[in-house]
Design a protein around this motif. Structure first.
Motif, PDB file in Angstrom:
ATOM      1  N   ALA A   1       0.840  -1.206   0.000  1.00 19.28           N
ATOM      2  CA  ALA A   1       0.000   0.000   0.000  1.00 19.28           C
ATOM      3  C   ALA A   1       0.871   1.251   0.000  1.00 19.28           C
ATOM      4  O   ALA A   1       0.576   2.220  -0.708  1.00 19.28           O
ATOM      5  CB  ALA A   1      -0.930  -0.002   1.217  1.00 19.28           C
ATOM      6  N   THR A   2       1.949   1.233   0.762  1.00 23.46           N
ATOM      7  CA  THR A   2       2.862   2.370   0.800  1.00 23.46           C
ATOM      8  C   THR A   2       3.495   2.590  -0.577  1.00 23.46           C
ATOM      9  O   THR A   2       3.604   3.726  -1.045  1.00 23.46           O
ATOM     10  CB  THR A   2       3.949   2.157   1.860  1.00 23.46           C
ATOM     11  OG1 THR A   2       3.323   2.002   3.135  1.00 23.46           O
ATOM     12  CG2 THR A   2       4.924   3.313   1.914  1.00 23.46           C
ATOM     13  N   ALA A   3       3.889   1.509  -1.233  1.00 27.22           N
ATOM     14  CA  ALA A   3       4.481   1.624  -2.569  1.00 27.22           C
ATOM     15  C   ALA A   3       3.467   2.192  -3.565  1.00 27.22           C
ATOM     16  O   ALA A   3       3.807   3.045  -4.393  1.00 27.22           O
ATOM     17  CB  ALA A   3       4.987   0.263  -3.034  1.00 27.22           C
ATOM     18  N   LEU A   4       2.212   1.742  -3.479  1.00 35.37           N
ATOM     19  CA  LEU A   4       1.172   2.257  -4.372  1.00 35.37           C
ATOM     20  C   LEU A   4       0.923   3.745  -4.129  1.00 35.37           C
ATOM     21  O   LEU A   4       0.785   4.528  -5.070  1.00 35.37           O
ATOM     22  CB  LEU A   4      -0.124   1.471  -4.189  1.00 35.37           C
ATOM     23  CG  LEU A   4      -0.106   0.034  -4.704  1.00 35.37           C
ATOM     24  CD1 LEU A   4      -1.391  -0.691  -4.303  1.00 35.37           C
ATOM     25  CD2 LEU A   4       0.085  -0.001  -6.210  1.00 35.37           C
ATOM     26  N   LEU A   5       0.850   4.133  -2.867  1.00 31.34           N
ATOM     27  CA  LEU A   5       0.653   5.548  -2.548  1.00 31.34           C
ATOM     28  C   LEU A   5       1.828   6.392  -3.013  1.00 31.34           C
ATOM     29  O   LEU A   5       1.644   7.507  -3.505  1.00 31.34           O
ATOM     30  CB  LEU A   5       0.447   5.729  -1.040  1.00 31.34           C
ATOM     31  CG  LEU A   5      -0.948   5.458  -0.518  1.00 31.34           C
ATOM     32  CD1 LEU A   5      -0.979   5.524   1.009  1.00 31.34           C
ATOM     33  CD2 LEU A   5      -1.944   6.434  -1.102  1.00 31.34           C
ATOM     34  N   LEU A   6       3.030   5.881  -2.858  1.00 34.11           N
ATOM     35  CA  LEU A   6       4.207   6.608  -3.313  1.00 34.11           C
ATOM     36  C   LEU A   6       4.171   6.784  -4.828  1.00 34.11           C
ATOM     37  O   LEU A   6       4.422   7.876  -5.344  1.00 34.11           O
ATOM     38  CB  LEU A   6       5.486   5.885  -2.891  1.00 34.11           C
ATOM     39  CG  LEU A   6       6.795   6.508  -3.339  1.00 34.11           C
ATOM     40  CD1 LEU A   6       6.947   7.906  -2.740  1.00 34.11           C
ATOM     41  CD2 LEU A   6       7.973   5.641  -2.934  1.00 34.11           C
ATOM     42  N   ALA A   7       3.833   5.726  -5.563  1.00 33.09           N
ATOM     43  CA  ALA A   7       3.748   5.816  -7.022  1.00 33.09           C
ATOM     44  C   ALA A   7       2.664   6.812  -7.431  1.00 33.09           C
ATOM     45  O   ALA A   7       2.873   7.638  -8.328  1.00 33.09           O
ATOM     46  CB  ALA A   7       3.465   4.437  -7.616  1.00 33.09           C
ATOM     47  N   TRP A   8       1.505   6.765  -6.770  1.00 32.16           N
ATOM     48  CA  TRP A   8       0.421   7.701  -7.066  1.00 32.16           C
ATOM     49  C   TRP A   8       0.864   9.130  -6.786  1.00 32.16           C
ATOM     50  O   TRP A   8       0.604  10.036  -7.571  1.00 32.16           O
ATOM     51  CB  TRP A   8      -0.803   7.349  -6.229  1.00 32.16           C
ATOM     52  CG  TRP A   8      -1.931   8.310  -6.408  1.00 32.16           C
ATOM     53  CD1 TRP A   8      -2.835   8.331  -7.420  1.00 32.16           C
ATOM     54  CD2 TRP A   8      -2.240   9.411  -5.556  1.00 32.16           C
ATOM     55  NE1 TRP A   8      -3.703   9.380  -7.251  1.00 32.16           N
ATOM     56  CE2 TRP A   8      -3.364  10.061  -6.107  1.00 32.16           C
ATOM     57  CE3 TRP A   8      -1.694   9.899  -4.382  1.00 32.16           C
ATOM     58  CZ2 TRP A   8      -3.930  11.187  -5.525  1.00 32.16           C
ATOM     59  CZ3 TRP A   8      -2.265  11.016  -3.799  1.00 32.16           C
ATOM     60  CH2 TRP A   8      -3.363  11.648  -4.374  1.00 32.16           C
ATOM     61  N   SER A   9       1.545   9.321  -5.671  1.00 23.03           N
ATOM     62  CA  SER A   9       2.014  10.651  -5.291  1.00 23.03           C
ATOM     63  C   SER A   9       3.035  11.188  -6.294  1.00 23.03           C
ATOM     64  O   SER A   9       2.988  12.361  -6.668  1.00 23.03           O
ATOM     65  CB  SER A   9       2.629  10.596  -3.890  1.00 23.03           C
ATOM     66  OG  SER A   9       3.174  11.822  -3.522  1.00 23.03           O
ATOM     67  N   LEU A  10       3.933  10.344  -6.743  1.00 17.11           N
ATOM     68  CA  LEU A  10       4.932  10.771  -7.728  1.00 17.11           C
ATOM     69  C   LEU A  10       4.277  11.122  -9.060  1.00 17.11           C
ATOM     70  O   LEU A  10       4.669  12.093  -9.708  1.00 17.11           O
ATOM     71  CB  LEU A  10       6.000   9.692  -7.913  1.00 17.11           C
ATOM     72  CG  LEU A  10       6.944   9.483  -6.732  1.00 17.11           C
ATOM     73  CD1 LEU A  10       7.851   8.281  -6.978  1.00 17.11           C
ATOM     74  CD2 LEU A  10       7.756  10.731  -6.455  1.00 17.11           C
ATOM     75  N   ARG A  11       3.260  10.362  -9.467  1.00 15.61           N
ATOM     76  CA  ARG A  11       2.537  10.688 -10.708  1.00 15.61           C
ATOM     77  C   ARG A  11       1.808  12.020 -10.570  1.00 15.61           C
ATOM     78  O   ARG A  11       1.819  12.841 -11.485  1.00 15.61           O
ATOM     79  CB  ARG A  11       1.550   9.572 -11.057  1.00 15.61           C
ATOM     80  CG  ARG A  11       2.187   8.369 -11.726  1.00 15.61           C
ATOM     81  CD  ARG A  11       1.155   7.433 -12.339  1.00 15.61           C
ATOM     82  NE  ARG A  11       0.146   6.978 -11.399  1.00 15.61           N
ATOM     83  CZ  ARG A  11       0.251   5.918 -10.608  1.00 15.61           C
ATOM     84  NH1 ARG A  11       1.349   5.193 -10.650  1.00 15.61           N
ATOM     85  NH2 ARG A  11      -0.720   5.581  -9.795  1.00 15.61           N
TER      86      ARG A  11
END
Length: 170
Positions: free
Chosen positions: A59-69
């Motif tokens: 979940a943290t990795a998904l949120l980080l990817a979403w945040s970077l996008r």
């Protein structure tokens, strides 16, 4: 909203799992466990806690990817807006018939530099800069820097690009 609720629940699960492992460590270290539980139940709890931590990492990795996008999209929008603002400035300068020197001075005025700072940057006298700013204001149909800047702010906010002096004349 549902996504954030899901991530909040995963965060709570991750905290509970980390608390379980910490409690296990401290209870073993300090001898706090009063009644042992069955080996099978203990293993199931550990597997569940480990899976909870893994889900938290995912979940943290998904949120980080979403945040970077999202950050990339915001930077791209800012870059486009900056280019559009530059084009708007150039268009207005052309419309007003500013000389190259007046363009430089007008740009420095829009950036908020003082007359003395502009004179220093252009390696000219403050009197020359004052004369150039007066010519800019006259050609733009404004009475000073605040009105000059407001012309561009209005245009960026999709407002009418008219000067106060021109409105009065109409």
């Amino acid at each position: 909203m549902k996504v954030w609720l899901g991530f909040s629940l995963l965060l709570a699960l991750q905290i509970a799992c980390a608390t379980f492992f910490l409690w296990e460590f401290l209870s073993s270290l300090l001898g706090l466990r009063a009644e042992p539980i069955s080996w099978a139940l203990y293993e199931m709890i550990e597997i569940g806690a480990a899976l909870g931590l893994i889900l938290g990492v995912i979940a943290t990795a998904l949120l980080l990817a979403w945040s970077l996008r999202a950050r990339h999209r915001a930077e791209e929008s800012l870059r486009l807006a900056s280019g559009a603002f530059g084009e708007l400035i150039e268009d207005r300068f052309d419309e007003w018939g500013l000389t190259p020197a007046e363009r430089d001075v007008a740009l420095f005025c829009i950036k908020g530099l003082s007359t003395a700072e502009i004179a220093t940057l252009r390696q000219t006298s403050e009197g020359t800069v004052k004369a150039q700013t007066n010519a800019i204001y006259r050609k733009a149909g404004v009475t000073g820097r605040p009105q000059l800047l407001s012309l561009f702010i209005d245009a960026l906010m999709d407002g009418p690009l008219t000067s106060p002096a021109r409105d009065d004349a109409a």
